[in-house]
Design an enzyme around this catalytic site. Structure first.
Site, short mmCIF file in Angstrom:
data_model
loop_
_atom_site.label_atom_id
_atom_site.label_comp_id
_atom_site.label_asym_id
_atom_site.label_seq_id
_atom_site.Cartn_x
_atom_site.Cartn_y
_atom_site.Cartn_z
N GLU A 6 -6.11 -7.24 10.20
CA GLU A 6 -4.98 -8.19 10.36
C GLU A 6 -3.79 -7.53 11.04
O GLU A 6 -2.85 -8.21 11.46
CB GLU A 6 -4.57 -8.75 8.99
CG GLU A 6 -3.54 -7.96 8.23
CD GLU A 6 -3.99 -6.59 7.73
OE1 GLU A 6 -3.14 -5.78 7.36
OE2 GLU A 6 -5.23 -6.34 7.70
N PHE B 167 -7.04 7.73 0.86
CA PHE B 167 -8.36 8.06 0.33
C PHE B 167 -9.41 7.52 1.28
O PHE B 167 -9.14 6.64 2.09
CB PHE B 167 -8.54 7.46 -1.07
CG PHE B 167 -7.68 8.10 -2.12
CD1 PHE B 167 -8.21 9.05 -2.99
CD2 PHE B 167 -6.33 7.77 -2.24
CE1 PHE B 167 -7.41 9.64 -3.96
CE2 PHE B 167 -5.52 8.36 -3.20
CZ PHE B 167 -6.07 9.31 -4.06
N GLY C 76 -2.68 3.74 -4.08
CA GLY C 76 -3.20 4.60 -5.13
C GLY C 76 -4.65 5.01 -4.96
O GLY C 76 -5.27 4.82 -3.91
N HIS D 85 -7.10 -1.96 8.96
CA HIS D 85 -6.48 -3.26 8.76
C HIS D 85 -6.74 -4.17 9.96
O HIS D 85 -6.01 -4.13 10.95
CB HIS D 85 -4.96 -3.10 8.58
CG HIS D 85 -4.57 -2.60 7.22
ND1 HIS D 85 -4.13 -3.44 6.22
CD2 HIS D 85 -4.59 -1.37 6.69
CE1 HIS D 85 -3.87 -2.74 5.14
NE2 HIS D 85 -4.15 -1.47 5.39
N GLN E 29 -12.80 0.66 -0.26
CA GLN E 29 -13.10 1.79 -1.14
C GLN E 29 -13.67 1.30 -2.48
O GLN E 29 -14.64 1.87 -3.00
CB GLN E 29 -11.84 2.62 -1.35
CG GLN E 29 -11.29 3.24 -0.07
CD GLN E 29 -9.82 3.62 -0.19
OE1 GLN E 29 -9.23 3.58 -1.27
NE2 GLN E 29 -9.21 3.98 0.93
N CYS F 246 -9.45 -1.79 3.50
CA CYS F 246 -8.62 -0.69 2.99
C CYS F 246 -9.02 -0.33 1.56
O CYS F 246 -10.13 0.11 1.33
CB CYS F 246 -7.14 -1.05 3.13
SG CYS F 246 -6.04 0.37 3.01
N SER G 162 0.82 -1.21 0.00
CA SER G 162 0.00 0.00 0.00
C SER G 162 0.85 1.27 0.00
O SER G 162 0.34 2.35 -0.27
CB SER G 162 -0.93 0.02 1.22
OG SER G 162 -1.85 -1.05 1.17
#
Length: 369
Positions: free
Chosen positions: A345, A304, A228, A343, A263, A259, A48
């Site tokens: 995890e 984002f 991104g 997250h 989105q 994550c 990420s």
């Protein structure tokens, strides 16, 4: 030890003078900060962070070295690493080497000796900015021009740079479920937890069409984290929308996203996304579970978010960020689809949200019956 001077120059012309460590050269990317106290190796290897230079707020980094067990992917994805002080010695019985040597082998540049508090304040006030770190070009004007030439994060599809080239299977003895997991930049610990929950996992290239997914006859679909702008990953949005239509017309097929996956699911179901001023990066973010009213301390890494006022009627918010009141989780009111922005995890981070993987397996159990 002879130190090598290096500069960080931001797109607005701000200059930070320090010394280079790790790979000596030049690096570029969007500059973000992470508030985790530990876990620098997991952060560096999180896909990420592709296209970003990470500044750590904790002042001393590197004191416990590195170990292969802490890698979250097969390589370092952060384009550079910024710290107040790097430890040139490490003490950890599991360590296989130093952070400095690790970055050098990965050809990733480090910058030490700057005032990271000042840098973080600037990012918080002005937003995440493009920047260049260099130990070979020390001309401030030249570096600012290079920073301004870096593509902005908005509009960038970075998923295609991090996803697995070919689909592969992670077997699990006596697996109770078969999960098709889209790799938008998936972390190793996600795969470990899915396997520990009894899942055989087929990891899919991000551009895998819906027809190939359905041929696998999975019990559930997982949408991973990644880098991104989610709105730029149109092919993923189209596939997720097709999976939602399959849910409506054919049979229940649970979908769980985290994550970037959160989105993308939200976009596919009719919501909108936007770029945060400086993102959420750290392992100490409080999130309220709106069902239980309990507070979870979460690990986060994203730039984002989903627009709260864009949520369609059939998509309800389940989790709320207590720092800035942003959307941290959604679920469909009638389809077996849900997602969270953070997250669960962790790696690094707390384990408050591991229950979400159990919700996913429960959902797959119900879909089978």
């Amino acid at each position: 030890m002879q130190e090598t001077p290096a500069l960080l120059v931001l797109e607005n012309g701000s200059v930070y003078r320090g010394t280079a460590f790790g790979y000596i050269g030049e690096a570029k990317g969007e500059v973000v900060f992470n508030t985790s106290l530990t876990g620098y190796q997991e952060i560096l290897t999180d896909p990420s962070y592709a296209g970003q230079m990470v500044a750590m707020t904790y002042p001393l980094i590197g004191n416990y070295g590195v170990t292969p067990d802490d890698n979250e992917s097969s390589k370092v994805w952060a384009s550079a690493f910024i710290v107040r002080e790097v430890s040139h010695i490490h003490s950890n019985f599991e360590a296989s080497g130093s952070l400095e040597d690790y970055l050098k082998a990965a050809k990733v540049m480090g910058l030490a000796g700057i005032d990271t508090r000042k840098l973080v304040r600037e990012i918080r006030e002005k937003g995440a900015m493009r920047g260049v770190i260099s130990a070979i070009d020390l001309n401030e004007g030249s570096l600012r021009e290079k920073a301004l030439s870096i593509p902005e994060m908005t509009g960038q599809d970075l998923v295609k740079t991090v996803t697995a080239e070919k689909n592969y299977v992670l077997e699990k003895a006596d697996a109770r479920y078969h999960v098709a997991a889209f790799d938008y930049g998936i972390k190793s610990n996600i795969l470990r937890i899915l396997q520990n929950c009894g899942c055989r996992v087929t990891v899919l290239n991000a551009a895998t069409p819906v027809e190939e997914v359905l041929k696998l006859n999975p019990d559930g679909v997982f949408l991973s984290n990644g880098p991104g702008d989610p709105a730029a990953v149109g092919y993923a949005i189209d596939t997720i929308r097709a999976l939602a239509e399959y849910n409506r017309s054919t049979r229940p097929l649970p979908v769980f996203g985290i994550c970037l996956g959160h989105q993308l699911l939200s976009l596919a179901l009719g919501a909108e996304t936007y770029k945060l001023k400086f993102g959420h990066h750290g392992s100490n973010h409080p999130v309220k579970n709106l069902d239980s009213n309990k507070i979870e301390i979460t690990s986060q890494n994203h730039g984002f978010a989903v627009k709260m006022d864009s949520l369609p009627e059939d998509l309800e918010m389940t989790h709320l960020n207590l720092y800035d009141q942003t959307v941290e989780g959604v679920r469909h009111r009638s389809l077996p689809c849900f997602s969270v922005q953070y997250h669960p995890e962790a790696a690094p981070g707390p384990h408050d949200s591991h229950y979400l993987f159990d919700l996913f397996t429960d959902m797959m159990d119900r879909a089978k019956n």
